[in-house]
Design a protein around this motif. Structure first.
Motif, PDB file in Angstrom:
ATOM      1  N   CYS A 399     -17.034   2.483   8.227  1.00  0.00           N
ATOM      2  CA  CYS A 399     -16.039   1.448   8.644  1.00  0.00           C
ATOM      3  C   CYS A 399     -17.018   0.222   8.517  1.00  0.00           C
ATOM      4  O   CYS A 399     -18.008   0.288   8.773  1.00  0.00           O
ATOM      5  N   GLY A 400     -16.660  -0.840   7.653  1.00  0.00           N
ATOM      6  CA  GLY A 400     -17.368  -1.902   7.491  1.00  0.00           C
ATOM      7  C   GLY A 400     -16.307  -3.110   7.058  1.00  0.00           C
ATOM      8  O   GLY A 400     -15.275  -3.029   6.955  1.00  0.00           O
ATOM      9  N   ALA A 401     -16.830  -4.416   7.035  1.00  0.00           N
ATOM     10  CA  ALA A 401     -16.177  -5.548   7.332  1.00  0.00           C
ATOM     11  C   ALA A 401     -16.177  -6.317   5.990  1.00  0.00           C
ATOM     12  O   ALA A 401     -15.267  -7.095   5.669  1.00  0.00           O
ATOM     13  N   TYR A 402     -16.999  -6.180   5.020  1.00  0.00           N
ATOM     14  CA  TYR A 402     -17.170  -6.836   3.887  1.00  0.00           C
ATOM     15  C   TYR A 402     -17.486  -5.921   2.660  1.00  0.00           C
ATOM     16  O   TYR A 402     -18.015  -4.916   2.676  1.00  0.00           O
ATOM     17  N   PRO A 403     -17.001  -6.448   1.463  1.00  0.00           N
ATOM     18  CA  PRO A 403     -17.132  -5.735   0.116  1.00  0.00           C
ATOM     19  C   PRO A 403     -18.796  -5.177  -0.138  1.00  0.00           C
ATOM     20  O   PRO A 403     -18.688  -4.114  -0.552  1.00  0.00           O
ATOM     21  N   LEU A 442      -9.243  -6.110   9.331  1.00  0.00           N
ATOM     22  CA  LEU A 442      -8.984  -6.101   7.936  1.00  0.00           C
ATOM     23  C   LEU A 442      -7.178  -6.235   7.509  1.00  0.00           C
ATOM     24  O   LEU A 442      -7.121  -6.703   6.368  1.00  0.00           O
ATOM     25  N   LEU A 443      -6.609  -5.802   8.542  1.00  0.00           N
ATOM     26  CA  LEU A 443      -5.314  -5.848   8.245  1.00  0.00           C
ATOM     27  C   LEU A 443      -4.739  -7.286   8.259  1.00  0.00           C
ATOM     28  O   LEU A 443      -3.661  -7.538   7.535  1.00  0.00           O
ATOM     29  N   THR A 444      -5.407  -8.060   8.808  1.00  0.00           N
ATOM     30  CA  THR A 444      -5.077  -9.690   8.876  1.00  0.00           C
ATOM     31  C   THR A 444      -5.736 -10.568   7.858  1.00  0.00           C
ATOM     32  O   THR A 444      -5.481 -11.758   7.464  1.00  0.00           O
ATOM     33  N   LYS A 445      -6.693  -9.660   6.915  1.00  0.00           N
ATOM     34  CA  LYS A 445      -7.131 -10.273   5.798  1.00  0.00           C
ATOM     35  C   LYS A 445      -7.060  -9.505   4.402  1.00  0.00           C
ATOM     36  O   LYS A 445      -7.750  -8.779   4.114  1.00  0.00           O
ATOM     37  N   PRO A 446      -5.638  -9.635   3.992  1.00  0.00           N
ATOM     38  CA  PRO A 446      -5.270  -8.630   2.681  1.00  0.00           C
ATOM     39  C   PRO A 446      -6.159  -8.776   1.691  1.00  0.00           C
ATOM     40  O   PRO A 446      -6.568  -7.902   0.930  1.00  0.00           O
ATOM     41  N   MET A 447      -6.721 -10.100   1.340  1.00  0.00           N
ATOM     42  CA  MET A 447      -7.573 -10.278   0.010  1.00  0.00           C
ATOM     43  C   MET A 447      -9.125  -9.664   0.183  1.00  0.00           C
ATOM     44  O   MET A 447      -9.433  -8.964  -0.588  1.00  0.00           O
ATOM     45  N   ARG A 448      -9.519  -9.753   1.590  1.00  0.00           N
ATOM     46  CA  ARG A 448     -10.935  -9.070   1.818  1.00  0.00           C
ATOM     47  C   ARG A 448     -10.589  -7.375   1.785  1.00  0.00           C
ATOM     48  O   ARG A 448     -11.309  -6.775   1.267  1.00  0.00           O
ATOM     49  N   MET A 449      -9.340  -7.212   2.295  1.00  0.00           N
ATOM     50  CA  MET A 449      -9.150  -5.750   2.197  1.00  0.00           C
ATOM     51  C   MET A 449      -9.022  -5.016   0.849  1.00  0.00           C
ATOM     52  O   MET A 449      -9.621  -3.906   0.614  1.00  0.00           O
ATOM     53  N   VAL A 468      -5.112   3.380   7.443  1.00  0.00           N
ATOM     54  CA  VAL A 468      -4.839   2.106   8.106  1.00  0.00           C
ATOM     55  C   VAL A 468      -3.933   2.570   9.173  1.00  0.00           C
ATOM     56  O   VAL A 468      -3.260   3.658   9.244  1.00  0.00           O
ATOM     57  N   ARG A 469      -3.347   1.415   9.753  1.00  0.00           N
ATOM     58  CA  ARG A 469      -2.336   1.366  10.816  1.00  0.00           C
ATOM     59  C   ARG A 469      -1.246   0.595  10.090  1.00  0.00           C
ATOM     60  O   ARG A 469      -1.428  -0.098   9.158  1.00  0.00           O
ATOM     61  N   THR A 470       0.048   0.833  10.720  1.00  0.00           N
ATOM     62  CA  THR A 470       0.971  -0.218   9.961  1.00  0.00           C
ATOM     63  C   THR A 470       1.042  -1.494   9.992  1.00  0.00           C
ATOM     64  O   THR A 470       1.613  -2.263   9.099  1.00  0.00           O
ATOM     65  N   GLY A 471       0.475  -2.257  10.881  1.00  0.00           N
ATOM     66  CA  GLY A 471       0.037  -3.465  11.212  1.00  0.00           C
ATOM     67  C   GLY A 471      -0.957  -3.776  12.188  1.00  0.00           C
ATOM     68  O   GLY A 471      -1.541  -2.848  12.824  1.00  0.00           O
ATOM     69  N   TYR A 472      -1.151  -5.237  12.517  1.00  0.00           N
ATOM     70  CA  TYR A 472      -1.878  -5.774  13.410  1.00  0.00           C
ATOM     71  C   TYR A 472      -1.346  -5.982  14.894  1.00  0.00           C
ATOM     72  O   TYR A 472      -1.364  -5.287  15.730  1.00  0.00           O
ATOM     73  N   PHE A 473      -0.238  -6.566  14.602  1.00  0.00           N
ATOM     74  CA  PHE A 473       0.724  -6.919  15.773  1.00  0.00           C
ATOM     75  C   PHE A 473       1.882  -6.075  15.903  1.00  0.00           C
ATOM     76  O   PHE A 473       2.357  -5.877  14.774  1.00  0.00           O
ATOM     77  N   GLU A 474       2.565  -5.770  16.984  1.00  0.00           N
ATOM     78  CA  GLU A 474       3.492  -5.165  17.253  1.00  0.00           C
ATOM     79  C   GLU A 474       4.968  -5.716  16.739  1.00  0.00           C
ATOM     80  O   GLU A 474       4.972  -6.802  16.743  1.00  0.00           O
ATOM     81  N   GLY A 475       5.581  -5.046  15.942  1.00  0.00           N
ATOM     82  CA  GLY A 475       6.572  -5.574  15.132  1.00  0.00           C
ATOM     83  C   GLY A 475       6.601  -6.189  13.882  1.00  0.00           C
ATOM     84  O   GLY A 475       7.487  -6.869  13.356  1.00  0.00           O
ATOM     85  N   LYS A 476       5.247  -6.236  13.551  1.00  0.00           N
ATOM     86  CA  LYS A 476       4.774  -7.136  12.314  1.00  0.00           C
ATOM     87  C   LYS A 476       4.106  -5.811  11.478  1.00  0.00           C
ATOM     88  O   LYS A 476       3.093  -6.021  11.226  1.00  0.00           O
ATOM     89  N   ASN A 477       4.950  -4.918  11.005  1.00  0.00           N
ATOM     90  CA  ASN A 477       4.442  -4.044   9.884  1.00  0.00           C
ATOM     91  C   ASN A 477       3.996  -4.840   8.780  1.00  0.00           C
ATOM     92  O   ASN A 477       5.026  -5.371   8.046  1.00  0.00           O
ATOM     93  N   ARG A 478       3.138  -4.386   7.910  1.00  0.00           N
ATOM     94  CA  ARG A 478       2.736  -5.174   6.607  1.00  0.00           C
ATOM     95  C   ARG A 478       2.341  -4.307   5.400  1.00  0.00           C
ATOM     96  O   ARG A 478       2.068  -4.697   4.240  1.00  0.00           O
ATOM     97  N   ILE A 479       1.880  -2.796   5.604  1.00  0.00           N
ATOM     98  CA  ILE A 479       1.274  -2.184   4.618  1.00  0.00           C
ATOM     99  C   ILE A 479       2.508  -1.945   3.528  1.00  0.00           C
ATOM    100  O   ILE A 479       1.773  -1.816   2.383  1.00  0.00           O
TER     101      ILE A 479
END
Length: 690
Positions: A399-403, A442-449, A468-479
């Motif tokens: 698990c890491g935050a940056y490329p 990372l789900l909120t930063k798709p470019m970095r992801m 991954v999970r389906t998204g960060y916020f409930e009701g806002k799936n983004r994968i």
């Protein structure tokens, strides 16, 4: 304790819930397990009396059995803990390992300078009584590696009383791999380890920097060249120029820089220069049609375009041949229809994985390790990468935050560990991870992801997967909107946990959304589903409803009943007896003593992780006690009697009763022993509980 032990009124100190007479449908609607009425505890029965337990079956511990809540630990400061550890090392019980192995004071090379005790007589007087059973290392050739400190020293053979030369028993080394070398650890401490593949991958993507040349764009750190116009950013924070074009622009700039400065050093050839003659004009539109690049500005023909393109290809080839790998040239990995044990924090240790392998798991994965800690050479973090010889299909999760951090870590793992795949966690919901920009953040930063996936997959030949999970916020799936790009970035597989970060575990997994993502996946990317698989019927339904799904990852279902792998392979609901469940716990204890050691420290470490696991197993309701089968993972067990004393004891959600089970396997707990489950797994009413 035998399955046919004398019955007792109830040994459960703190039952989950006492249920009045309701219909099966009403119980299921309220997520309460529909236990048969003859096994339910009457509402008027107080279940705190544990004096009926036979002393020969369960040994008494110095703990408060009357408490209705788990025993809480006193919070201590770091300074206090450090002082206690220092004092502990001065005690006679903290015998020097070399002296314990050989039985001779002269075997320690540090002599008086040793920080451990050398007082053999005082150690023998204060040492706790030996545990029942035999030393777990006696089945192997050679003596026990813990010698006199072993809690089973009385079972050692005369010729195995000491090691003699003080060397560690080879059994552990032979059966466990991915052990951090001490000399290499020192290089990590001193930051002297080089990462040529990761650096080359990051340079080609324009992501390499020392931090000084980075700027903030839409809340993300990006390369200065990116912010200065080499790549354009639209109003949504997305790059107008595809990453493939960036690589080619970087390469062209490097060639022109070489013509101008006549530099031969590879780093200078690939570095973007502010003085270069070739610049992309802000008004220049770069289009990408069917893989062809069209530019409105034409390069001066006298620059020798064809010759320079050849030089660019030569440079890239010499930098790192692995960066040119076409996806089909990478090592292939097949998850199809294989039983995949999820990477589980705290409980998913090596002894637990050995238990699951024996019960039918096909794929195992180590606990999540933080990239920064691995790069710093932390021994405790590297221990999470350990692999047992029985794990024939094994991966590690990081698990890491940056490329740059992730790319260097995957290169480090590929070079120094034996793994079949490397999984990158992009779904961890824990606050301490998310606040650092890793996991679900990372789900909120798709470019970095995407950059993380692309940089890491280019840096190694080992297959890279993501979770991954389906998204960060409930009701806002983004994968579903990212999965196509993730496949093109080089990932071999993606595991989708059917919940958002905000939901944690408070709602059932959204398998319809997982199916939607699986059907939209590009060729070459395998999709695995994760969430609430608790029986062979759940497994069958998911693969029948969505043939595009490669496999299912099993997490909490395996924590509650690790024999779920056997059930799936044999296509049955196993009405396992309490004696059979106890045998599984005995195997775990034996594996734990082999892994953590058979001395006092190893015994208590094994006990700690056993108690963490028991905090999940108490959720299981035996098949023979249910009106409706199979049990669903969100059903809360009511207060009930088991078919024998041990089954009743195993149903308790009280930490005091878990401690009593541990005493049946590892002897009496030390004076002042306390325990509280790390993940509050015995609770059902909070979203963070797993």
């Amino acid at each position: 304790m035998e399955a046919g032990a004398n019955s007792l009124n109830n040994v459960v100190s703190n039952p989950p819930e006492t249920v009045s007479v309701r219909s099966t449908e009403e119980l299921m609607a309220k997520s309460i397990a529909p236990v048969k009425r003859e096994f339910l505890c009457p509402p008027s029965v107080k279940t705190s009396d544990s004096n009926n337990v036979n002393d020969s079956d369960v040994k008494k511990a110095d703990v408060n059995y009357e408490t209705s809540t788990p025993i809480l630990k006193e919070k201590k400061s770091k300074r206090q803990l450090k002082r206690e550890r220092r004092e502990e090392k001065k005690s006679a019980l903290h015998l020097c390992p070399e002296v314990a192995k050989s039985g001779k004071v002269s075997s320690c090379r540090y002599n008086e300078r040793c920080r451990f005790s050398h007082d053999l007589e005082a150690f023998k007087v204060q040492k706790p009584d030996d545990l029942e059973g035999s030393c777990p290392f006696l089945v192997n050739e050679g003596p026990c590696p813990y010698g006199l400190a072993c809690r089973f020293a009385g079972t050692h053979r005369d010729n195995d009383a000491c090691v003699g030369n003080g060397t560690i028993n080879s059994h552990k080394k032979d059966n466990e791999t991915n052990i951090l070398d001490k000399d290499f650890q020192k290089l990590l401490w001193k930051n002297k380890v080089k990462f040529p593949k990761a650096d080359a991958s990051l340079k080609l993507l324009g992501l390499l920097g020392n931090g000084k040349g980075k700027k903030m764009v839409d809340g993300e750190n990006v390369d200065e060249n990116f912010a200065n116009g080499t790549e354009k950013i639209d109003e949504n924070g997305c790059c107008k120029v595809p990453a493939v074009l960036v690589n080619e622009v970087d390469s062209f700039l490097a060639v022109f820089e070489e013509d101008e400065k006549h530099e031969t050093d590879l780093d200078d050839e690939l570095r973007l220069s502010k003085k270069t003659k070739f610049m992309v004009d802000e008004t220049c539109s770069v289009q990408h049609n069917n893989g062809q690049i069209q530019q409105k500005e034409e390069v001066d023909k006298s620059s020798g375009h064809n010759e320079q393109q050849t030089i660019v290809e030569h440079i890239i080839g010499d930098t790192d041949k692995s960066l040119k790998l076409h996806p089909h040239e990478k090592k292939l990995i097949d998850f199809s229809q294989r039983l995949y044990l999820a990477p589980l924090t705290t409980v998913g240790n090596l002894p637990y994985r050995r238990v699951c392998k024996a019960l039918g798991a096909d794929i195992t994965c180590g606990e999540m390790a933080m990239c920064t800690n691995l790069l710093q050479g932390q021994a405790s973090e590297w221990a999470l990468l350990r692999r047992h010889s029985s794990e024939d299909f094994f991966g590690v999760q990081i698990c890491g935050a940056y490329p740059d951090t992730v790319a260097k870590t995957v290169e480090l793992i590929e070079k120094h560990c034996t793994v079949d795949f490397i999984d990158i966690n992009m779904g961890c919901p824990i606050d301490i991870v998310v606040n650092k920009g890793a996991g679900s953040a990372l789900l909120t930063k798709p470019m970095r992801m995407k950059s993380v996936v692309q940089a890491s997959s280019r840096a190694v030949d080992t297959p890279v997967t993501i979770k991954v999970r389906t998204g960060y916020f409930e009701g806002k799936n983004r994968i579903d909107s990212l999965i196509h790009d993730i496949g093109n970035c080089g990932a071999s597989a993606i595991t989708i946990h059917g919940r958002t970060r905000q939901q944690r575990y408070s709602k059932l997994a959204d398998w319809q959304y997982i199916y939607q993502c699986a059907r939209a996946t590009p060729p070459g990317l395998q999709v695995l589903g994760n969430g609430d698989v608790f029986s062979y019927l759940d497994w069958n339904i998911h693969h029948t409803d969505c043939p595009e799904l490669s496999s299912c990852m099993i997490g909490r279902g395996a924590l509650i009943k690790p024999w779920i792998f056997t059930e799936i392979k044999e296509q049955r609901n196993w009405d396992i007896s309490s004696a059979e469940r106890l045998d599984i716990l005995k195997d775990y204890v034996r594996f734990g003593l082999e892994h953590w050691g058979s001395d006092s420290k190893g015994v208590e470490t094994t006990r700690h992780f056993l108690l963490e696991w028991l905090s999940y197993t108490c959720r299981y309701v035996p098949v023979g006690l249910l009106d409706v089968i199979p049990q669903k993972i969100n059903w809360r067990p009511p207060s009930y009697f088991g078919r024998d004393d041990l089954e009743t004891l195993m149903a308790s959600d009280s930490a005091a009763d878990w401690i009593r089970i541990s005493e049946m396997l590892l002897g009496k707990v030390p004076t002042g022993f306390t325990f509280a489950p790390k993940h509050k797994s015995n609770a059902y009413d909070k979203a963070e509980n797993g």
